[in-house]
Motif scaffolding. Structure first.
Motif, PDB file in Angstrom:
ATOM      1  N   TYR A   5       0.870  -1.233  -0.158  1.00 31.67           N
ATOM      2  CA  TYR A   5      -0.056  -0.047  -0.079  1.00 31.67           C
ATOM      3  C   TYR A   5       0.959   1.231  -0.133  1.00 31.67           C
ATOM      4  O   TYR A   5       1.555   1.556   0.880  1.00 31.67           O
ATOM      5  N   VAL A   7       1.406   5.263  -0.179  1.00 36.97           N
ATOM      6  CA  VAL A   7       0.726   6.499  -0.078  1.00 36.97           C
ATOM      7  C   VAL A   7       1.596   7.837  -0.242  1.00 36.97           C
ATOM      8  O   VAL A   7       2.730   7.504   0.284  1.00 36.97           O
ATOM      9  N   GLU A  16      -5.881  10.211   4.142  1.00 32.10           N
ATOM     10  CA  GLU A  16      -4.683   9.303   5.145  1.00 32.10           C
ATOM     11  C   GLU A  16      -5.531   8.806   6.370  1.00 32.10           C
ATOM     12  O   GLU A  16      -4.940   7.866   6.945  1.00 32.10           O
ATOM     13  N   ILE A  19      -6.600   5.068   6.022  1.00 31.12           N
ATOM     14  CA  ILE A  19      -6.106   3.914   5.875  1.00 31.12           C
ATOM     15  C   ILE A  19      -6.129   2.901   7.055  1.00 31.12           C
ATOM     16  O   ILE A  19      -6.072   1.693   6.651  1.00 31.12           O
ATOM     17  N   VAL A  35       2.681  -0.825   4.418  1.00 31.72           N
ATOM     18  CA  VAL A  35       2.203   0.114   4.077  1.00 31.72           C
ATOM     19  C   VAL A  35       3.772   0.967   3.847  1.00 31.72           C
ATOM     20  O   VAL A  35       4.422   1.093   4.944  1.00 31.72           O
ATOM     21  N   TYR A  56       4.287   1.121   9.415  1.00 33.27           N
ATOM     22  CA  TYR A  56       4.523   1.633   8.027  1.00 33.27           C
ATOM     23  C   TYR A  56       5.727   2.112   8.084  1.00 33.27           C
ATOM     24  O   TYR A  56       6.622   2.008   8.889  1.00 33.27           O
ATOM     25  N   SER A  88      -2.556   5.393  -3.303  1.00 37.24           N
ATOM     26  CA  SER A  88      -3.245   6.283  -2.896  1.00 37.24           C
ATOM     27  C   SER A  88      -2.633   7.644  -3.127  1.00 37.24           C
ATOM     28  O   SER A  88      -1.646   7.839  -2.744  1.00 37.24           O
TER      29      SER A  88
END
Length: 452
Positions: A5, A7, A16, A19, A35, A56, A88
């Motif tokens: 994922y 972003v 955000e 998420i 992430v 993350y 994203s």
């Protein structure tokens, strides 16, 4: 599936903040999610991930050269190859699209607003499935961006949290507290609300001291809003509250919510207000076009006459105070019907099944044996060629694509650079050397693509 994922950042924003709900839903259906954020910005969303126990990775503390960021993502994906890259926000979407094309990894991309940007459109053929954050944005993808319907699905990104906050019980004789939450950015059109308050006080002096407008949020437009408040002498009638960690507490002080945005996607803020039994005044953009129903759940602003229509709506409310309670109850019912956690999880399940169905030609079943330690999931089969020259040619084309795109991205960034520049407005020799060196490294990887 193993999903990476990607972003753009972890700054304060609706895309955000959602998420954790997205990751938890995907994990609930057996997917493994990693992430990565390309840059930090204000890190407003990081606490949400941490509270949810979601680890993350942060590529950098600030925005770096596009090409170098792409190269770091490629190295990361090669080291720990996912089955899907899920992107994203605009910059991460372009980076993920190109990385997916180079490494032959399918890409799924969120679209969080009904807007067309360079960074979204340049790589759109590389996205296998577009996931709109609302049904309105899904239509926008097809009608305005010419993406085929079979490559579009919708997953509304709002989950209504249980609450028992009552609808406003306001009699028209006390102060009417109007509020809005969001980043202080030009896309929100907040200056026009301030002008609307000034116009209302001028046209309706009998109610001039009974209105107060509050903004919960921070951003680049704060100084402009402060100047406008002083210009109209509204220091006692308009408040800039700054960033709020407890949005529900802020909303509980309101009788009316306003969202005059130029464009939106799902618009989490407006829907959260509706879940708090607040009627909403909004422009008919994004999913608010469907949720904010005149005469039922709220009021609509005319996009080309926001101050005037805001003034007229406030006058209507003062003349009919009971509207707020009735509209607020209807707003709550609308949210409970369409945005429950059960509905959210059902959409996640449907998208997972559709994704696997759409990509079944490139999927090979995972063989449960001692040769793998990855667990029970599907793995996307790597695309291989018997002719090594064909593999190299594919890599060459991908490398050429990324070189051209990176060059354009650097030019685009240079044109929008706010810092003063010396000499003529050209890409620096150092940046060019970095691009050439990066391209050489990519050629080395691509020419050995069958080993990646």
């Amino acid at each position: 599936m193993k999903i990476h994922y990607l972003v753009t950042s972890l700054e304060t924003g609706g895309a955000e903040f959602t998420i954790p709900d997205i990751i938890k839903a995907l994990e609930q259906f057996g997917h493994q999610v990693d992430v990565t954020a390309c840059e930090a910005r204000d890190m407003g969303a990081a606490p949400y991930l941490e509270r949810a126990g979601i680890p993350y990775r942060l590529l950098d503390t600030e925005r770096r050269n596009f090409f170098l960021t792409l190269f770091r993502i490629l190295r990361l994906l090669i080291k720990n190859r996912p089955d899907i890259i899920w992107t994203s926000l605009s910059r991460a979407t372009l980076l993920g699209q190109l990385a997916g094309k180079i490494l032959n990894i399918p890409v799924v991309s969120w679209k969080n607003s009904a807007s067309i940007r360079f960074t979204t459109t340049v790589g759109r053929p590389f996205t296998r499935l577009w996931v709109a954050d609302s049904y309105y944005v899904a239509r926008f993808l097809h009608e305005k961006m010419n993406i085929p319907p079979e490559k579009i699905t919708a997953w509304p990104l709002y989950v209504a949290a249980p609450n028992t906050h009552p609808a406003p019980d306001w009699n028209g004789q006390t102060r009417l507290h109007i509020g809005s939450t969001g980043r202080l950015h030009e896309v929100k059109n907040y200056p026009l609300l301030i002008e609307g308050i000034a116009l209302f006080r001028e046209r309706h002096p009998q109610w001039a001291d009974l209105v107060h407008l509050s903004f919960a949020g921070d951003g680049p437009q704060r100084a402009e809003l402060e100047t406008l408040i002083q210009k109209y002498g509204l220091e006692k009638h308009v408040s800039l509250k700054g960033f709020q960690t407890n949005v529900s507490a802020f909303l509980s002080t309101l009788q009316l919510y306003a969202q005059p945005s130029r464009y939106e996607g799902m618009c989490l803020a407006a829907h959260e207000a509706m879940n708090m039994s607040l009627p909403v005044i909004a422009t008919p953009v994004g999913e608010m076009r469907n949720s904010v129903q005149p005469g039922k759940t709220g009021f609509l602003l005319q996009p080309d006459r926001i101050p005037e229509t805001f003034c007229d709506i406030l006058a209507e409310i003062f003349q009919n105070p009971s509207l707020l309670h009735r509209y607020g109850e209807a707003a709550k019912q609308h949210i409970q019907q369409h945005y429950s956690r059960e509905v959210f999880l059902q959409r996640c399940k449907q998208i997972s099944e559709r994704l696997l169905g759409d990509l079944e030609e490139t999927i090979t079943e995972y063989h449960a044996s001692t040769h793998s330690v990855r667990g029970n999931h599907f793995r996307f089969q790597r695309h291989t060629h018997q002719d090594g020259r064909l593999a190299f040619n594919n890599g060459f084309r991908a490398a050429l694509t990324i070189l051209i795109t990176s060059f354009i991205a650097n030019l685009w960034a240079g044109c929008h650079e706010r810092k003063p520049r010396t000499g003529n407005n050209k890409i620096s020799q150092r940046a060019c050397r970095k691009m050439v060196c990066g391209l050489g490294s990519l050629f080395h990887l691509y020419s050995h693509g069958h080993d990646i």
